[in-house]
Motif scaffolding. Sequence first.
Motif, mmCIF file in Angstrom:
data_model
loop_
_atom_site.group_PDB
_atom_site.id
_atom_site.type_symbol
_atom_site.label_atom_id
_atom_site.label_comp_id
_atom_site.label_asym_id
_atom_site.label_seq_id
_atom_site.Cartn_x
_atom_site.Cartn_y
_atom_site.Cartn_z
ATOM 1 N N ARG A 92 47.821 -100.633 -85.689
ATOM 2 C CA ARG A 92 48.333 -101.348 -84.532
ATOM 3 C C ARG A 92 47.942 -102.825 -84.596
ATOM 4 N NH1 ARG A 92 52.420 -100.534 -81.324
ATOM 5 N NH2 ARG A 92 52.243 -101.819 -79.471
ATOM 6 N N ASN A 93 48.849 -103.648 -84.155
ATOM 7 C CA ASN A 93 48.600 -105.079 -84.063
ATOM 8 C C ASN A 93 47.329 -105.332 -83.233
ATOM 9 O OD1 ASN A 93 48.660 -107.809 -83.467
ATOM 10 N ND2 ASN A 93 50.900 -107.847 -83.389
ATOM 11 N N GLU A 94 46.426 -106.136 -83.797
ATOM 12 C CA GLU A 94 45.168 -106.408 -83.096
ATOM 13 C C GLU A 94 45.392 -107.074 -81.739
ATOM 14 O OE1 GLU A 94 41.275 -108.158 -84.509
ATOM 15 O OE2 GLU A 94 42.330 -107.911 -86.409
ATOM 16 N N VAL A 95 46.359 -107.953 -81.713
ATOM 17 C CA VAL A 95 46.662 -108.662 -80.467
ATOM 18 C C VAL A 95 47.021 -107.675 -79.361
ATOM 19 C CG1 VAL A 95 48.260 -110.265 -79.361
ATOM 20 C CG2 VAL A 95 47.394 -110.754 -81.648
ATOM 21 N N ASP A 96 47.826 -106.691 -79.715
ATOM 22 C CA ASP A 96 48.226 -105.688 -78.729
ATOM 23 C C ASP A 96 47.010 -104.913 -78.207
ATOM 24 O OD1 ASP A 96 50.787 -106.472 -79.123
ATOM 25 O OD2 ASP A 96 51.340 -104.792 -80.420
ATOM 26 N N TRP A 140 45.184 -107.003 -75.675
ATOM 27 C CA TRP A 140 45.952 -107.026 -74.427
ATOM 28 C C TRP A 140 45.815 -105.702 -73.684
ATOM 29 C CZ3 TRP A 140 47.742 -110.739 -71.465
ATOM 30 C CH2 TRP A 140 48.020 -111.988 -72.025
ATOM 31 N N PHE A 161 44.383 -105.208 -69.965
ATOM 32 C CA PHE A 161 45.115 -104.569 -68.874
ATOM 33 C C PHE A 161 44.324 -103.392 -68.296
ATOM 34 C CE2 PHE A 161 49.304 -106.165 -70.903
ATOM 35 C CZ PHE A 161 49.238 -107.331 -70.154
ATOM 36 N N VAL A 194 48.395 -95.299 -68.339
ATOM 37 C CA VAL A 194 49.096 -96.583 -68.438
ATOM 38 C C VAL A 194 48.481 -97.453 -69.528
ATOM 39 C CG1 VAL A 194 49.704 -98.698 -67.214
ATOM 40 C CG2 VAL A 194 49.817 -96.502 -66.024
ATOM 41 N N ASP A 224 49.600 -96.202 -72.904
ATOM 42 C CA ASP A 224 50.963 -96.626 -73.214
ATOM 43 C C ASP A 224 50.980 -98.078 -73.657
ATOM 44 O OD1 ASP A 224 52.008 -94.185 -72.693
ATOM 45 O OD2 ASP A 224 52.795 -94.679 -70.716
ATOM 46 N N ALA A 225 50.176 -98.891 -72.990
ATOM 47 C CA ALA A 225 50.120 -100.304 -73.354
ATOM 48 C C ALA A 225 49.573 -100.464 -74.773
ATOM 49 C CB ALA A 225 49.247 -101.067 -72.365
ATOM 50 N N GLY A 275 51.819 -98.326 -77.468
ATOM 51 C CA GLY A 275 53.204 -98.749 -77.392
ATOM 52 C C GLY A 275 54.066 -97.557 -77.088
ATOM 53 N N ALA A 276 54.849 -97.670 -76.047
ATOM 54 C CA ALA A 276 55.672 -96.539 -75.633
ATOM 55 C C ALA A 276 56.614 -96.126 -76.765
ATOM 56 C CB ALA A 276 56.475 -96.904 -74.394
ATOM 57 N N ALA A 277 56.942 -97.080 -77.630
ATOM 58 C CA ALA A 277 57.870 -96.799 -78.723
ATOM 59 C C ALA A 277 57.321 -95.727 -79.664
ATOM 60 C CB ALA A 277 58.134 -98.071 -79.514
ATOM 61 N N ALA A 329 58.213 -86.321 -74.912
ATOM 62 C CA ALA A 329 57.970 -86.202 -73.479
ATOM 63 C C ALA A 329 57.144 -84.985 -73.104
ATOM 64 C CB ALA A 329 59.301 -86.160 -72.736
ATOM 65 N N ARG A 382 53.490 -85.553 -73.580
ATOM 66 C CA ARG A 382 52.955 -86.550 -72.659
ATOM 67 C C ARG A 382 52.709 -85.969 -71.274
ATOM 68 N NH1 ARG A 382 52.110 -90.815 -73.821
ATOM 69 N NH2 ARG A 382 52.017 -91.390 -71.631
#
Lengths: 223, 223
Positions: A150-154, A157, A161, A199, A202-203, A206-208, A213, A216
């Motif tokens: 995963r992107n470190e920036v994400d 963030w 959050f 939440v 998901d952040a 990434g929901a992608a 379902a 989840r």
Amino acid sequence: MSSDQTKAAILTAAEKLWSERSFGEVTMRDIVSAAGVNLAAVNYHFGSKDELLAELFVSRTTVLNRERFAELKAAEEAGGGRASVDAILHALVGPPLRWCLSPDLQRSAAARFMTRASVETVPPIKKIVDREFRHLQRFATALRTALPHRNEVDIYWGLHFALAMIRQTITDSERLRKLSGGLCDLNDTDDIIRRIVAVAKDALVGAASAPPAVVRATAGRKS
Amino acid sequence: MSSDQTKAAILTAAEKLWSERSFGEVTMRDIVSAAGVNLAAVNYHFGSKDELLAELFVSRTTVLNRERFAELKAAEEAGGGRASVDAILHALVGPPLRWCLSPDLQRSAAARFMTRASVETVPPIKKIVDREFRHLQRFATALRTALPHRNEVDIYWGLHFALAMIRQTITDSERLRKLSGGLCDLNDTDDIIRRIVAVAKDALVGAASAPPAVVRATAGRKS
DNA sequence: GTCTATATTCGGATAGAC
DNA sequence: GTCTATCCGAATATAGAC
């Protein structure tokens, strides 16, 4: 009243008052009055108002961080060195929320006191908040390990959050209660923790890239 | 200096100082010194320190709310009476974040001032925050319309989390910057707004009912 | 309307008796 | 160690000259 009792009474009273009002608005006279001790006792035991705040803040954050860290470590050991995102988030979110919603009023006040104090601009706090910093880096590292692709920036963030939701839920639950006309149950600790974790997760992931379902739905989210 | 200029100078200086420090920590002497006016001017123009805070807070929130509301209304009209979740969230998140990250230092201070002031326990604020309340109900209603089949409780929680992320990003962006070692770009306004909207949307619609990955990727999230 | 000077209150800290 | 009484600085507010 013994020395220790006096100190404890001051700490307890100060914590309660500072959980409701800001540092500058609570006077030493308010504190000693609530504690049932003498005005001079604060300076005798703590040196000054600032030092009382600092000692109280360090004391509480130390305990909270220990609790968070213990959960994180347990999760990492259970996972053979790598904790799941869910477990990491639970270690981050669970302790402060459980404190805040605890029937133990002292614990509850402690949680609110910490969030309030952490935004104070009074000198002693600014210095101590740096400890929190190292503590958070520990969680950031755990998340990076759990999400190596995963992107470190994400990840940062997502952590940001998660902390946002924790803080808001501790400080502004009353507004949510009123806004929802009493619909939101702010006493169901586990439900609230699950919501924040869900939440935040998901952040982070990434929901992608979320699992289907049906999986989840068992993660705890209602409806 | 004319009367209006004096008033404006006081408001500007107070806003800047209160965006950095809490109400109690900023004295009237600090304000008049920064404004380059006389101490008595504050009481002459505003009556008291409390009233200065109240007037400033009302003034700023009125403008912000108007901006939010205009975007919401535009989105509703564009959608034939029903705005999309994305559009509603953009109307909620966009204005405060754009203010905060604006190159216009006055605007930026206004955003930070409002978030700081909204947690103040000083009497005048507590009263005004009720207006915010009605304003938020407007957004809650719009979200319920956009998500008629969604559990109402989830909608209020989603709104709560959106507000949490807005606040945290305005007040604690510095920590995120340091925590990420400068990796997180806190100047890219649109990216930040997209991130908050995306997470809030997932919280609202539920990741379980999210559209497929390929569609989501075009929604603006990076990586 | 603006400013100087001042009144008054309040809060943190301390001295000194016990 | 505890408490009373007090000091001193700071901050809001105001009176009154200009």
